[in-house]
Design a protein around this motif. Structure first.
Motif, PDB file in Angstrom:
ATOM      1  N   GLY A   1       0.885  -1.278  -0.062  1.00 50.03           N
ATOM      2  CA  GLY A   1       0.161  -0.005   0.132  1.00 50.03           C
ATOM      3  C   GLY A   1       0.776   1.103   0.040  1.00 50.03           C
ATOM      4  O   GLY A   1       0.300   2.345  -0.288  1.00 50.03           O
ATOM      5  N   LEU A   2       2.124   1.059   0.262  1.00 44.25           N
ATOM      6  CA  LEU A   2       3.082   2.588   0.321  1.00 44.25           C
ATOM      7  C   LEU A   2       2.677   3.340   1.359  1.00 44.25           C
ATOM      8  O   LEU A   2       3.167   4.409   1.341  1.00 44.25           O
ATOM      9  CB  LEU A   2       3.178   3.162  -1.015  1.00 44.25           C
ATOM     10  N   ASN A   3       1.974   2.731   2.326  1.00 46.75           N
ATOM     11  CA  ASN A   3       1.640   3.498   3.569  1.00 46.75           C
ATOM     12  C   ASN A   3       2.607   3.206   4.424  1.00 46.75           C
ATOM     13  O   ASN A   3       3.309   1.980   4.719  1.00 46.75           O
ATOM     14  CB  ASN A   3       0.196   3.479   4.025  1.00 46.75           C
ATOM     15  N   VAL A   4       2.857   4.035   5.736  1.00 52.97           N
ATOM     16  CA  VAL A   4       3.660   3.925   6.741  1.00 52.97           C
ATOM     17  C   VAL A   4       2.766   3.388   7.667  1.00 52.97           C
ATOM     18  O   VAL A   4       2.015   4.008   8.185  1.00 52.97           O
ATOM     19  CB  VAL A   4       4.462   5.401   7.052  1.00 52.97           C
ATOM     20  N   THR A   5       3.452   2.234   8.374  1.00 53.90           N
ATOM     21  CA  THR A   5       2.829   1.891   9.851  1.00 53.90           C
ATOM     22  C   THR A   5       3.829   1.652  10.838  1.00 53.90           C
ATOM     23  O   THR A   5       4.941   2.167  10.492  1.00 53.90           O
ATOM     24  CB  THR A   5       2.300   0.418   9.552  1.00 53.90           C
ATOM     25  N   GLU A   6       3.523   1.084  11.892  1.00 58.79           N
ATOM     26  CA  GLU A   6       4.669   0.943  13.066  1.00 58.79           C
ATOM     27  C   GLU A   6       5.594   0.080  12.731  1.00 58.79           C
ATOM     28  O   GLU A   6       6.711   0.366  13.224  1.00 58.79           O
ATOM     29  CB  GLU A   6       3.727   0.455  14.163  1.00 58.79           C
ATOM     30  N   SER A   7       5.519  -0.751  11.511  1.00 61.69           N
ATOM     31  CA  SER A   7       6.426  -1.889  11.139  1.00 61.69           C
ATOM     32  C   SER A   7       7.272  -0.803  10.023  1.00 61.69           C
ATOM     33  O   SER A   7       8.272  -1.591   9.551  1.00 61.69           O
ATOM     34  CB  SER A   7       5.856  -2.930  10.507  1.00 61.69           C
ATOM     35  N   GLY A   8       6.956   0.169   9.698  1.00 63.30           N
ATOM     36  CA  GLY A   8       7.540   0.922   8.351  1.00 63.30           C
ATOM     37  C   GLY A   8       6.820   1.024   7.284  1.00 63.30           C
ATOM     38  O   GLY A   8       5.614   1.178   7.258  1.00 63.30           O
ATOM     39  N   LEU A   9       7.631   1.406   6.055  1.00 64.13           N
ATOM     40  CA  LEU A   9       6.855   1.411   4.924  1.00 64.13           C
ATOM     41  C   LEU A   9       6.310   0.096   4.176  1.00 64.13           C
ATOM     42  O   LEU A   9       7.273  -0.745   4.059  1.00 64.13           O
ATOM     43  CB  LEU A   9       7.740   2.253   3.926  1.00 64.13           C
ATOM     44  N   HIS A  10       4.893   0.009   4.275  1.00 64.86           N
ATOM     45  CA  HIS A  10       4.357  -1.223   3.561  1.00 64.86           C
ATOM     46  C   HIS A  10       4.683  -1.136   1.940  1.00 64.86           C
ATOM     47  O   HIS A  10       3.970  -0.913   1.165  1.00 64.86           O
ATOM     48  CB  HIS A  10       2.958  -1.460   3.840  1.00 64.86           C
ATOM     49  N   TYR A  11       5.743  -1.787   1.818  1.00 62.86           N
ATOM     50  CA  TYR A  11       6.212  -1.762   0.419  1.00 62.86           C
ATOM     51  C   TYR A  11       5.752  -2.806  -0.516  1.00 62.86           C
ATOM     52  O   TYR A  11       5.638  -2.690  -1.726  1.00 62.86           O
ATOM     53  CB  TYR A  11       7.799  -1.683   0.329  1.00 62.86           C
ATOM     54  N   ALA A  12       5.551  -3.954  -0.085  1.00 61.22           N
ATOM     55  CA  ALA A  12       5.108  -5.179  -0.669  1.00 61.22           C
ATOM     56  C   ALA A  12       4.357  -6.119   0.011  1.00 61.22           C
ATOM     57  O   ALA A  12       4.341  -5.970   1.288  1.00 61.22           O
ATOM     58  CB  ALA A  12       6.515  -5.663  -1.515  1.00 61.22           C
ATOM     59  N   ASN A  13       3.799  -7.240  -0.432  1.00 59.08           N
ATOM     60  CA  ASN A  13       3.144  -8.410   0.121  1.00 59.08           C
ATOM     61  C   ASN A  13       4.017  -9.665  -0.563  1.00 59.08           C
ATOM     62  O   ASN A  13       4.082  -9.495  -1.742  1.00 59.08           O
ATOM     63  CB  ASN A  13       1.607  -8.447  -0.178  1.00 59.08           C
ATOM     64  N   PHE A  14       4.206 -10.418   0.246  1.00 57.93           N
ATOM     65  CA  PHE A  14       4.977 -11.739  -0.295  1.00 57.93           C
ATOM     66  C   PHE A  14       3.746 -12.699  -0.263  1.00 57.93           C
ATOM     67  O   PHE A  14       3.123 -12.942   0.839  1.00 57.93           O
ATOM     68  CB  PHE A  14       6.022 -12.189   0.829  1.00 57.93           C
ATOM     69  N   ARG A  15       3.440 -13.252  -1.453  1.00 55.36           N
ATOM     70  CA  ARG A  15       2.639 -14.325  -1.448  1.00 55.36           C
ATOM     71  C   ARG A  15       3.331 -15.408  -1.955  1.00 55.36           C
ATOM     72  O   ARG A  15       4.085 -15.727  -2.803  1.00 55.36           O
ATOM     73  CB  ARG A  15       1.579 -13.914  -2.904  1.00 55.36           C
ATOM     74  N   TYR A  16       2.935 -16.604  -1.106  1.00 54.95           N
ATOM     75  CA  TYR A  16       3.725 -17.804  -1.200  1.00 54.95           C
ATOM     76  C   TYR A  16       3.024 -19.130  -1.007  1.00 54.95           C
ATOM     77  O   TYR A  16       2.037 -18.886  -0.171  1.00 54.95           O
ATOM     78  CB  TYR A  16       4.932 -17.864  -0.799  1.00 54.95           C
ATOM     79  N   ARG A  17       3.413 -20.140  -1.493  1.00 55.45           N
ATOM     80  CA  ARG A  17       2.926 -21.458  -1.209  1.00 55.45           C
ATOM     81  C   ARG A  17       3.709 -22.339  -0.606  1.00 55.45           C
ATOM     82  O   ARG A  17       4.817 -22.485  -0.869  1.00 55.45           O
ATOM     83  CB  ARG A  17       2.458 -22.042  -2.598  1.00 55.45           C
ATOM     84  N   SER A  18       3.443 -22.922   0.525  1.00 60.00           N
ATOM     85  CA  SER A  18       4.033 -24.040   1.329  1.00 60.00           C
ATOM     86  C   SER A  18       3.622 -25.360   1.255  1.00 60.00           C
ATOM     87  O   SER A  18       2.226 -25.316   1.072  1.00 60.00           O
ATOM     88  CB  SER A  18       4.243 -23.624   2.845  1.00 60.00           C
ATOM     89  N   VAL A  19       4.341 -26.396   0.938  1.00 62.42           N
ATOM     90  CA  VAL A  19       3.923 -27.869   0.928  1.00 62.42           C
ATOM     91  C   VAL A  19       4.388 -28.467   2.195  1.00 62.42           C
ATOM     92  O   VAL A  19       5.564 -28.538   2.421  1.00 62.42           O
ATOM     93  CB  VAL A  19       4.072 -28.516  -0.321  1.00 62.42           C
ATOM     94  N   PHE A  20       3.570 -28.945   2.985  1.00 58.15           N
ATOM     95  CA  PHE A  20       3.884 -29.685   4.079  1.00 58.15           C
ATOM     96  C   PHE A  20       3.658 -31.264   3.842  1.00 58.15           C
ATOM     97  O   PHE A  20       2.539 -31.620   3.119  1.00 58.15           O
ATOM     98  CB  PHE A  20       2.927 -29.539   5.363  1.00 58.15           C
ATOM     99  N   TYR A  21       4.532 -32.246   3.852  1.00 54.13           N
ATOM    100  CA  TYR A  21       4.379 -33.420   3.380  1.00 54.13           C
ATOM    101  C   TYR A  21       4.375 -34.260   4.438  1.00 54.13           C
ATOM    102  O   TYR A  21       5.170 -34.140   5.415  1.00 54.13           O
ATOM    103  CB  TYR A  21       5.318 -33.707   2.271  1.00 54.13           C
ATOM    104  N   PHE A  22       3.605 -35.247   4.586  1.00 57.17           N
ATOM    105  CA  PHE A  22       3.462 -36.490   5.680  1.00 57.17           C
ATOM    106  C   PHE A  22       3.787 -37.741   4.804  1.00 57.17           C
ATOM    107  O   PHE A  22       2.829 -38.047   3.947  1.00 57.17           O
ATOM    108  CB  PHE A  22       1.961 -36.250   6.207  1.00 57.17           C
ATOM    109  N   GLU A  23       4.427 -38.616   5.149  1.00 57.61           N
ATOM    110  CA  GLU A  23       4.903 -40.110   4.727  1.00 57.61           C
ATOM    111  C   GLU A  23       4.260 -40.853   5.568  1.00 57.61           C
ATOM    112  O   GLU A  23       4.458 -40.970   6.949  1.00 57.61           O
ATOM    113  CB  GLU A  23       6.209 -40.168   4.424  1.00 57.61           C
ATOM    114  N   ARG A  24       3.529 -41.959   5.086  1.00 60.62           N
ATOM    115  CA  ARG A  24       3.015 -43.038   5.972  1.00 60.62           C
ATOM    116  C   ARG A  24       2.039 -42.818   7.108  1.00 60.62           C
ATOM    117  O   ARG A  24       2.095 -43.242   8.114  1.00 60.62           O
ATOM    118  CB  ARG A  24       4.157 -43.964   6.485  1.00 60.62           C
ATOM    119  N   LEU A  25       0.995 -41.711   6.781  1.00 58.35           N
ATOM    120  CA  LEU A  25       0.048 -41.407   7.659  1.00 58.35           C
ATOM    121  C   LEU A  25      -0.900 -42.430   7.891  1.00 58.35           C
ATOM    122  O   LEU A  25      -1.370 -42.702   6.711  1.00 58.35           O
ATOM    123  CB  LEU A  25      -0.608 -40.052   7.285  1.00 58.35           C
ATOM    124  N   PRO A  26      -1.424 -43.025   8.818  1.00 65.23           N
ATOM    125  CA  PRO A  26      -2.217 -43.738   8.773  1.00 65.23           C
ATOM    126  C   PRO A  26      -3.657 -43.179   8.271  1.00 65.23           C
ATOM    127  O   PRO A  26      -3.986 -42.065   8.609  1.00 65.23           O
ATOM    128  CB  PRO A  26      -2.344 -44.063  10.437  1.00 65.23           C
TER     129      PRO A  26
END
Length: 153
Positions: free
Chosen positions: A32-57
């Motif tokens: 948003g390019l707005n200033v917050t307590e954390s600083g200048l909101h410059y970007a958003n990180f959009r990501y996908r995590s994969v959690f994998y489970f082997e041999r789950l009953p």
């Protein structure tokens, strides 16, 4: 979410060596390019995590899906606003169906803030910035997370 899922190994009847996770996609989108307590909101990180489970009953597959959804409902309050996809679970049956391998793909969105810093690596609107610091919530037990959410510092 990783630490939370690790606390459920006993109930899910899996061993630590049968679990892992990785980030499979990562992109930045304008903030948003707005200033917050954390600083200048410059970007958003959009990501996908994969959690994998082997041999789950197989008998615990529904519980795993519910645990993932419950964590998201409790700790990811921006999902609806960010229009993130629902988690997707890829399941491969093993041992005549008594066990399964599961890949749980979960999308996340985190804001990226910059702090004005002399000599900073990023120049925006003629000012020098560096990446801000982030407080990471790390808890040994789920009760510690519950306490932090109920009584933030």
């Amino acid at each position: 979410m990783t630490e939370y899922l690790k606390t459920k190994f006993s109930r899910l009847e899996i061993q630590p060596e049968n679990f892992g996770h990785k980030i499979v996609t990562f992109e930045a989108e304008p903030g948003g390019l707005n200033v917050t307590e954390s600083g200048l909101h410059y970007a958003n990180f959009r990501y996908r995590s994969v959690f994998y489970f082997e041999r789950l009953p197989q008998k615990h597959l529904a519980l795993l899906v519910l645990l993932v959804q419950n964590w998201l409902d409790r700790f990811d309050d921006t999902r609806r606003e960010a229009k993130l996809d629902r988690p997707k679970f890829e399941v491969i049956s093993l041992d005549d169906g008594t066990h399964v391998n599961v890949d749980a793909a979960v999308d996340f969105l985190d804001p990226a803030h910059l702090v004005e810093t002399p000599g900073g690596q990023l120049v925006i609107f003629g000012k020098e910035y560096d990446a801000g610091t982030y407080d990471l919530l790390i808890a040994e037990t789920l009760e510690e997370i519950d306490e932090h959410v109920a009584n933030p510092a």
